[in-house]
Scaffold this motif. Structure first.
Motif, PDB file in Angstrom:
ATOM      1  N   ASN A 121      92.285 -15.561  22.571  1.00  0.00           N
ATOM      2  CA  ASN A 121      92.832 -16.126  21.846  1.00  0.00           C
ATOM      3  C   ASN A 121      93.025 -16.665  19.922  1.00  0.00           C
ATOM      4  O   ASN A 121      92.293 -17.127  19.603  1.00  0.00           O
ATOM      5  CB  ASN A 121      93.787 -17.088  21.918  1.00  0.00           C
ATOM      6  N   VAL A 133      93.217 -23.495  18.162  1.00  0.00           N
ATOM      7  CA  VAL A 133      92.882 -23.740  19.600  1.00  0.00           C
ATOM      8  C   VAL A 133      93.246 -24.214  20.952  1.00  0.00           C
ATOM      9  O   VAL A 133      93.066 -23.843  22.130  1.00  0.00           O
ATOM     10  CB  VAL A 133      91.144 -24.952  19.191  1.00  0.00           C
ATOM     11  N   LEU A 134      94.409 -25.154  20.519  1.00  0.00           N
ATOM     12  CA  LEU A 134      95.020 -25.962  21.724  1.00  0.00           C
ATOM     13  C   LEU A 134      96.402 -25.635  21.466  1.00  0.00           C
ATOM     14  O   LEU A 134      97.022 -26.399  22.362  1.00  0.00           O
ATOM     15  CB  LEU A 134      94.906 -27.513  21.579  1.00  0.00           C
ATOM     16  N   ASP A 137      99.482 -20.187  23.141  1.00  0.00           N
ATOM     17  CA  ASP A 137      98.618 -19.354  23.344  1.00  0.00           C
ATOM     18  C   ASP A 137      97.699 -19.742  24.860  1.00  0.00           C
ATOM     19  O   ASP A 137      97.744 -19.483  25.409  1.00  0.00           O
ATOM     20  CB  ASP A 137      98.255 -18.406  22.712  1.00  0.00           C
ATOM     21  N   THR A 138      96.632 -21.483  23.897  1.00  0.00           N
ATOM     22  CA  THR A 138      95.709 -22.040  25.027  1.00  0.00           C
ATOM     23  C   THR A 138      96.494 -22.607  25.952  1.00  0.00           C
ATOM     24  O   THR A 138      95.775 -22.109  27.361  1.00  0.00           O
ATOM     25  CB  THR A 138      95.230 -21.967  24.314  1.00  0.00           C
ATOM     26  N   LEU A 142      95.642 -21.815  30.120  1.00  0.00           N
ATOM     27  CA  LEU A 142      95.879 -22.565  30.828  1.00  0.00           C
ATOM     28  C   LEU A 142      96.141 -22.900  31.787  1.00  0.00           C
ATOM     29  O   LEU A 142      95.632 -22.737  32.837  1.00  0.00           O
ATOM     30  CB  LEU A 142      94.786 -23.795  30.098  1.00  0.00           C
ATOM     31  N   THR A 147      90.644 -19.090  31.946  1.00  0.00           N
ATOM     32  CA  THR A 147      89.806 -19.760  30.927  1.00  0.00           C
ATOM     33  C   THR A 147      89.956 -19.017  29.438  1.00  0.00           C
ATOM     34  O   THR A 147      90.372 -18.103  29.119  1.00  0.00           O
ATOM     35  CB  THR A 147      88.504 -19.718  31.355  1.00  0.00           C
ATOM     36  N   VAL A 148      89.751 -19.696  28.320  1.00  0.00           N
ATOM     37  CA  VAL A 148      90.301 -19.121  27.373  1.00  0.00           C
ATOM     38  C   VAL A 148      89.391 -19.101  26.224  1.00  0.00           C
ATOM     39  O   VAL A 148      88.103 -20.152  26.242  1.00  0.00           O
ATOM     40  CB  VAL A 148      91.010 -19.863  26.046  1.00  0.00           C
ATOM     41  N   VAL A 150      88.438 -18.761  21.750  1.00  0.00           N
ATOM     42  CA  VAL A 150      89.792 -18.756  20.888  1.00  0.00           C
ATOM     43  C   VAL A 150      88.461 -18.295  20.193  1.00  0.00           C
ATOM     44  O   VAL A 150      87.149 -18.596  19.879  1.00  0.00           O
ATOM     45  CB  VAL A 150      89.623 -20.321  20.274  1.00  0.00           C
ATOM     46  N   LEU A 176      86.869 -23.936  28.215  1.00  0.00           N
ATOM     47  CA  LEU A 176      87.546 -23.902  26.436  1.00  0.00           C
ATOM     48  C   LEU A 176      86.128 -23.092  25.720  1.00  0.00           C
ATOM     49  O   LEU A 176      85.228 -23.547  25.606  1.00  0.00           O
ATOM     50  CB  LEU A 176      88.392 -24.155  26.034  1.00  0.00           C
TER      51      LEU A 176
END
Length: 469
Positions: A121, A133-134, A137-138, A142, A147-148, A150, A176
């Motif tokens: 992301n 970060v959150l 897209d994240t 999720l 899993t992501v 960033v 994350l």
């Protein structure tokens, strides 16, 4: 804060950690996954007094805007949690077996969805919470069971680190991850990593196209969901302007200058007719822009890009400058230009997005010229149609033309302000995005990270488990 680029080894480690955490996160019961998203939303709002001042220090967007954006980010996380509990991440379409040979007969087929795997992301500069970060897209990845990793935006590194640490303290280990860097090498390494199964991006056309090419050049190409740029035309028909031109001009001026024009849905083109009501509206629009007071832009690079964009338009053949306000300390002044349909169609520079408080008025003679101007735009996130409410042949043609190039068509209001809801579509034909069939805002965004699989004559326990996950 001195920004140090993540090394290739650090990027590889982050991707590997996300890959190792992936199966357990994907297999987590839906109720637990939803609970994690809700916990993240609660924690964001609980940390408001720390995070908002940090964001303001790095972006200058102001406490009011940033508090609202933090709440939107929490709303998105909770919204995806609700979607999970409603079963939207585990859609099951079951066709019972029919005796006999095909095509009349068939085996039992059950269509399900499976998470793609680790998602890269790329955080955006202009939304340090909601597209970072959150951000959306994240949250969507999720929720889908991915899993992501960033790629933090260099425009707000301290905020990114603080939000990342908040998230990793609440999520299972490895779910994350974050890498950082101002250069393209970090992004390229991330997209190339063999563990990454999909990527999301919000930013410039140049940067997005480069990464999109990398995603497709891999030995095993991956989906790249890029939001690249949009001019968001507003078609203001004479009937609407004759009835309410002054109020619409004020509303549009506010939309053009909102956030100093640093929104992907900021109106960059206004299409009007050559009549008295329309020309009065243009004058009122210039007055509204002159009275606006944009704040400073996010960083020096974006400001330089804006300066270069308006400089290309000043003095261009067929283009007249209606307003060119000087900068007010660190904030740029608004710019308004005017041209006719023939000049617009002949000059591709006029079709390009200028990221900031700038807009071009295109005067057309009739519906045919309006449609040709829209077609020249090729692809955009939004088209706004003022005055196209009646069921007439011309309005049907205009609406069809707008739908052909846009992901969202508005009949009232302005395009800035994107609702987070199930029916939202935030993505349009190229060059506004790399995939016109997906959205980066709204709950359908989760579908980008779910791959359909048909299970044929599957054992009963497997089908039951899919329904209960």
């Amino acid at each position: 804060m001195t920004l140090i680029d993540s090394t290739p080894a650090q990027i590889r480690t982050a991707c590997d950690a996300a890959a190792h955490a992936g199966p357990a996160w994907a297999a987590l019961p839906i109720t637990q996954r939803a609970a994690h998203l809700t916990t993240l939303a609660d924690a964001l709002q609980a940390a408001r007094d720390t995070l908002v001042p940090l964001a303001d220090e790095e972006t200058g967007l102001g406490a009011a805007r940033l508090n609202g954006e933090l709440d939107r980010t929490a709303f998105q996380l909770r919204g995806f949690a609700e979607q999970l509990l409603a079963g939207r991440a585990q859609p099951v379409q079951d066709d019972a077996a029919v005796p006999g040979a095909p095509p009349a007969g068939r085996p039992r087929l059950t269509r399900v969805a499976t998470p793609l795997g680790p998602v890269a992301n790329f955080a955006a500069s202009n939304f340090p919470f909601a597209f970072s970060v959150l951000g959306g897209d994240t949250a969507a990845a999720l929720a889908a069971g991915c899993t992501v990793v960033v790629k933090a935006h260099p425009g707000h590194p301290q905020l990114s680190r603080a939000v990342f640490e908040l998230g990793t303290g609440l999520l299972p280990a490895g779910v994350l991850q974050m890498v950082q860097g101002a250069g393209i090498d970090v992004g390229v390494s991330l997209v190339r990593d063999e563990a990454i199964a999909a990527a999301t991006f919000t930013g410039s056309v140049r940067g997005g196209v480069a990464l999109w090419k990398e995603a497709n050049a891999r030995p095993r190409p991956i989906p790249f969901y890029g939001e690249l740029g949009s001019v968001n035309p507003v078609v203001a028909l004479p009937e609407a302007l004759a009835a309410n031109g002054a109020a619409l001009a004020t509303q549009l001026a506010g939309s053009i200058t909102l956030g100093c024009g640093q929104f992907c849905t900021s109106p960059g083109i206004v299409i009007v007719r050559d009549d008295e009501a329309s020309q009065a509206f243009v004058k009122q629009l210039a007055e509204g822009l002159a009275a606006a007071n944009p704040h400073a832009m996010l960083n020096a690079g974006i400001r330089a890009g804006f300066n270069a964009g308006v400089a290309r338009l000043h003095g261009r053949t067929g283009v007249k400058s209606l307003l060119a306000l000087p900068a007010r300390e660190a904030a740029p002044g608004a710019h308004l230009f005017a041209t006719d349909a023939a000049s617009f169609l002949a000059d591709e520079v006029l079709h390009e997005e200028v990221f900031g408080p700038s807009c071009i008025v295109v005067t057309v003679r009739d519906l045919d010229e309006t449609l040709r101007v829209l077609q020249a735009v090729q692809g955009t996130l939004t088209v706004t149609l003022w005055g196209a409410d009646a069921d007439t042949p011309d309005n049907r043609r205009l609406i069809a033309g707008a739908q052909a190039i846009a992901g969202r068509v508005l009949f009232a209001g302005v395009p800035t302000g994107v609702a987070v809801t199930a029916a939202q579509q935030h993505g349009g034909p190229w060059p506004s995005s790399t995939n016109a069939f997906s959205t980066s805002v709204g709950y359908a965004a989760m579908e980008r990270f779910l791959r359909p699989v048909a299970l044929q004559d599957a054992p009963a326990w497997l089908i039951e488990a899919r329904g209960q996950a």
